[in-house]
Enzyme design. Sequence first.
Site, mmCIF file in Angstrom:
data_model
loop_
_atom_site.group_PDB
_atom_site.id
_atom_site.type_symbol
_atom_site.label_atom_id
_atom_site.label_comp_id
_atom_site.label_asym_id
_atom_site.label_seq_id
_atom_site.Cartn_x
_atom_site.Cartn_y
_atom_site.Cartn_z
ATOM 1 N N LYS A 13 54.695 45.166 -26.710
ATOM 2 C CA LYS A 13 53.569 44.270 -26.956
ATOM 3 C C LYS A 13 53.736 42.925 -26.245
ATOM 4 O O LYS A 13 52.779 42.399 -25.694
ATOM 5 C CB LYS A 13 53.457 43.995 -28.461
ATOM 6 N N ARG A 88 49.333 41.554 -40.166
ATOM 7 C CA ARG A 88 50.315 42.622 -40.338
ATOM 8 C C ARG A 88 50.158 43.323 -41.675
ATOM 9 O O ARG A 88 50.887 44.276 -41.955
ATOM 10 C CB ARG A 88 51.722 42.043 -40.261
ATOM 11 N N ARG A 127 67.934 47.379 -26.831
ATOM 12 C CA ARG A 127 67.670 45.944 -26.638
ATOM 13 C C ARG A 127 68.701 45.106 -27.396
ATOM 14 O O ARG A 127 69.201 44.096 -26.891
ATOM 15 C CB ARG A 127 66.259 45.619 -27.140
ATOM 16 N N ARG A 133 72.064 41.034 -29.751
ATOM 17 C CA ARG A 133 71.446 40.637 -31.033
ATOM 18 C C ARG A 133 72.229 41.300 -32.167
ATOM 19 O O ARG A 133 71.874 42.381 -32.637
ATOM 20 C CB ARG A 133 69.986 41.092 -31.098
ATOM 21 N N ARG A 144 62.565 47.383 -40.199
ATOM 22 C CA ARG A 144 61.408 46.791 -39.528
ATOM 23 C C ARG A 144 60.373 47.866 -39.170
ATOM 24 O O ARG A 144 59.175 47.671 -39.313
ATOM 25 C CB ARG A 144 61.900 46.100 -38.255
HETATM 26 P P1 AMP Z 1 57.575 39.392 -34.197
HETATM 27 O O1 AMP Z 1 58.156 38.587 -33.091
HETATM 28 O O2 AMP Z 1 56.072 39.492 -34.145
HETATM 29 O O3 AMP Z 1 58.224 40.741 -34.367
HETATM 30 O O4 AMP Z 1 57.873 38.591 -35.555
HETATM 31 C C1 AMP Z 1 59.182 38.272 -35.938
HETATM 32 C C2 AMP Z 1 59.273 38.110 -37.452
HETATM 33 O O5 AMP Z 1 58.394 37.070 -37.894
HETATM 34 C C3 AMP Z 1 58.854 39.332 -38.256
HETATM 35 O O6 AMP Z 1 59.900 40.261 -38.390
HETATM 36 C C4 AMP Z 1 58.464 38.704 -39.586
HETATM 37 O O7 AMP Z 1 59.605 38.355 -40.351
HETATM 38 C C5 AMP Z 1 57.806 37.404 -39.147
HETATM 39 N N1 AMP Z 1 56.349 37.549 -38.938
HETATM 40 C C6 AMP Z 1 55.652 37.365 -37.776
HETATM 41 N N2 AMP Z 1 54.342 37.568 -37.952
HETATM 42 C C7 AMP Z 1 54.183 37.906 -39.259
HETATM 43 C C8 AMP Z 1 53.054 38.252 -40.071
HETATM 44 N N3 AMP Z 1 51.801 38.320 -39.560
HETATM 45 N N4 AMP Z 1 53.277 38.547 -41.366
HETATM 46 C C9 AMP Z 1 54.502 38.494 -41.914
HETATM 47 N N5 AMP Z 1 55.615 38.190 -41.212
HETATM 48 C C10 AMP Z 1 55.464 37.890 -39.889
#
Ligand code: AMP
Length: 198
Positions: A13, A88, A127, A133, A144
Site C-alpha cells: 500500500k 480500519r 521485511r 525490525r 496484525r
Molecule cells: P500502518 O502504518 O498504517 O500499518 O499503522 C501503524 C500502526 O498505527 C497500526 O498498527 C496501528 O497501531 C496504528 N494505526 C494506524 N491507523 C490506525 C487506525 N485507522 N485505527 C487504529 N489504529 C491505527
Amino acid sequence: MRIIFLGPPGAGKGTQAGRLVNYLQVPHISTGEMLRQAVREGTKVGQQVQLDMKAGRLVPDALIIAVTQERLVEPDCAKGFLLDGFPRTILQADALERFLATEGTEISGTIELRVPQDELFRRLMARAQKEGRTDDTPEVIQGRLNEYTQRTQPLVEFYKARNLHFPINGLAAVDDVFAEIQSVVARIRAGQPQPKTE
Ligand code: AMP
C-alpha cells in the site's frame, strides 16, 4: 477525489499510495505515519498510542477518529485526499461518513489491494529481517494480520453496499498494479461504479 486505500499490512500500500498521490495531486493521509510522528515527538497522542503500536494492535477508535478529522479539515484536503490506513474499523468508517456528510462531501471510491495471507506473512517476515525490525516477531506479525481480517476486512462489505468498492490484485508487478489503479481511478472519475456482484 476522495479515495480510501484499503489493504492488509504487506500488500504494498505504501508504494502504491505514494504513486497515486503524485498522480492525483492530493495529500497522502497516512494515519500510521501521523501516529509514528506523534510518538517520535512525544506528544500526548504519541504517548497514548505507543504501546498499542508496538504490539501491532489498533489504537482506540475515538482517538484515531479525532486525529483524522483534525487533519481532514486542513485547507489542502479541500481538493481531495488519499486516506491510507484509515478507516480500519466499521466504527471509523461510520464516523468518517458522517463527518464528510457534515462537510457536504462523500468518499469517491475505495481501492483494495488484495494479497493472500501466506504471501503477506512471508513478505512481512522478510521485511522485518531486512530492516532489523526486532519488534516484528512472527507473533506480532500474525496478530496484525488477524486484526486486519477481523476488524478491517468487514469494510469491504460496507463499501460494496455503497457501490464504492474496487478490488485490485496486489500480487502483480508494481507497475502493473499501478496501471490497474489508474484504470480504477478513471472509472471512479467517470462515475462508473463497480457492479454490486463484482
Ligand atoms: P500502518 O502504518 O498504517 O500499518 O499503522 C501503524 C500502526 O498505527 C497500526 O498498527 C496501528 O497501531 C496504528 N494505526 C494506524 N491507523 C490506525 C487506525 N485507522 N485505527 C487504529 N489504529 C491505527
